[in-house]
Design a protein around this motif. Sequence first.
Motif, PDB file in Angstrom:
ATOM      1  N   ALA A 128      28.958  25.227 101.689  1.00 43.14           N
ATOM      2  CA  ALA A 128      28.713  24.090 102.587  1.00 43.14           C
ATOM      3  C   ALA A 128      27.203  23.876 102.670  1.00 43.14           C
ATOM      4  N   THR A 164      37.755  27.847 103.300  1.00 46.95           N
ATOM      5  CA  THR A 164      36.692  26.861 103.433  1.00 46.95           C
ATOM      6  C   THR A 164      37.159  25.582 104.097  1.00 46.95           C
ATOM      7  N   TYR A 182      37.691  22.638 102.555  1.00 52.74           N
ATOM      8  CA  TYR A 182      37.048  21.434 102.021  1.00 52.74           C
ATOM      9  C   TYR A 182      38.073  20.326 101.811  1.00 52.74           C
ATOM     10  N   ASP A 214      33.806  15.556 101.016  1.00 47.57           N
ATOM     11  CA  ASP A 214      32.848  16.530 101.544  1.00 47.57           C
ATOM     12  C   ASP A 214      31.717  16.758 100.560  1.00 47.57           C
ATOM     13  N   VAL A 231      29.091  19.301  98.877  1.00 53.74           N
ATOM     14  CA  VAL A 231      29.007  20.758  98.668  1.00 53.74           C
ATOM     15  C   VAL A 231      27.838  21.096  97.750  1.00 53.74           C
TER      16      VAL A 231
END
Lengths: 343, 293
Positions: free
Chosen positions: A261, A309, A311, A315, A317
Amino acid sequence: MISKATLELVSVTKRFGSTIAVDGIDLKIPSGSYCCLLGPSGCGKTSTLRMIAGHESVTSGDILVGANNVTDLPPAGRNTAMMFQSYALFPHLSVLDNVAFALKMRGVEKDERHTEARKLLALVDMQAYEQRLPAQLSGGQQQRVALARALITKPQILLLDEPLSALDPFLRLRMRAELKRLQRELGITFIHVTHGQDEAMALADLVVLMNAGKIEQQGSPRDIFNHPKTEFVAKFIGGHAVIRAGDETLAVRNDRLILNAPSAGVSGDFIAGTITEVEYQGTFIRVSIAGEGGTDLAAELSETDFDQTGYGVGDRVFVTWNAANAHALGAHPFATVSTAGAA
Amino acid sequence: MTKDRNSLIAWLQAGPMMLVFSAFFLLPLVFVTIVSAWDYNEYEMLPALSFRGYTDTFEGCIAQLPDLCTILKTYAKTVKLCFLTWAITLTIGFTIAYFLAFHVRSKTWQIVLSLLCTIPFWTSNVIRMVAWVPLLGRNGLVNQGLIDLGLIKVPLEWLLFSEFSVVLAFVHLFTFFMVVPIFNSMIRIDPKLIEAAYDAGATGFQTLVNIIIPLAKPGIVIGSIFVITIVMGDFVTIGVMGGQQIASAGKIIETRLNALQFPAAAANAVILLGITIVIISALTRLVDIRKEL
């Protein structure tokens, strides 16, 4: 039962007019191994196979089977046999006569050659079909017959030209296992031309990856997959992210990529990107990432890792990798630990 | 319901061909067969069952056995000429087709050379036959050449108006009918099959006998049917090239027709048809038996 011999190619070259199909390749295939000649179409793998078989003349260089130089011998004098891509079964002959054909050419009596042919049909589990014509068989059955026909001369080396390409995916997997079993049982060398890297990975003891008439890399499937020497190899073999870091090109296995992240903070090299797709694949989850520098990646995460996570598509990354898992490509083969940035 | 409809459609689709076939082939054949059984006198046919056409044709033949009567000799000669022509056209035709199919690699050249084979067909049958006369005659080019070379002293008589010249003309006229169907079945042979035979250790001759000839068989049979049916019924070529001296089955029919003895002509036509059918069915049987071996 069958004597074994190493196959050796010494700077073998094939020219068609002004184009070079095979460019001075050197290759040594140990006896009793399963070798896959792998590469995209037009890379010279089929020409190489046909030269080994004796169906294509060699422009320069030598082909050795054991201690014999077979470069100028006819196909039947080389201890090799070929299984053709579309099987090339004789349409007017029964399965039994197709298999017995080579013995008929040698003048073996009918009873004897039929007995011998039945043994080989038993080997490929096709005894029940011996009176059928090839047109009355399915693709998989035709392939078994073609195999039996090629094996009847007891070759030391069996050459297979894209043997699985004419089959549907389900049958392809079954025949693939069957080929491997046969090779193991007979203990002879199989040289198998394919453009499917999964096929080569599953079957081969030795993968020879060709590109533009040259051998790009050769080795065991694990060696090639874990240590691709060039960008071409990494891309062709699949499952790798090819990353440019500074003036170097790195290959990292997709399942070794680490997603972070942006808030977590990373040191060293990383690629920033946006998740464009998340695909559930059963044993892993593929996360497609559009990199901000233009590099698209497809990280493969285990289900557990992915769940930790959380995700989702859209998102942002940072993608990183362990230095030990990154391999520099191109001019520095096997430079596994050099400048791979982040830790 | 749908099955009935489908079969109706199938009949309708086959209908036009059936009509044409019946009107122009079956019907005339039936008429010829009927007429062959009629009676006749010097100038007309009499519609009454008599089989005189047949009995007149073979008059005295049984009494003469074991010597062959004229009519049987004529049929024997026709069959002999036909066999010679068939054997020679098959050999030459197969060779040309083989060359075109396996030695000429480019499609363009295959087409060009095939067209070249058709050049003789740009002129009429008769002109092609007559063209042989100045070549083969007593003072023709061939004889002159041989004399000039000192190979012979007197001109060869058998070059023209002989069985030799008849067979020569037949071969010249009809070899192409062998080439086309044989070539057609040869180009369908997958080159991979020849490679596979080579891989199995077959020599060129073994490949020819075991692979190419069996697979070219349909073309060979079709070409043979063309040549045999044409030669068996021929009377023009035999007339011109034989100097009107050689009798043939076709010429018998012609002579009878000119004499307005239609039942006799029809009877001979039926006999000829019978012989031709026997030859051709024997041929296809022969080839099929070979396939079983």
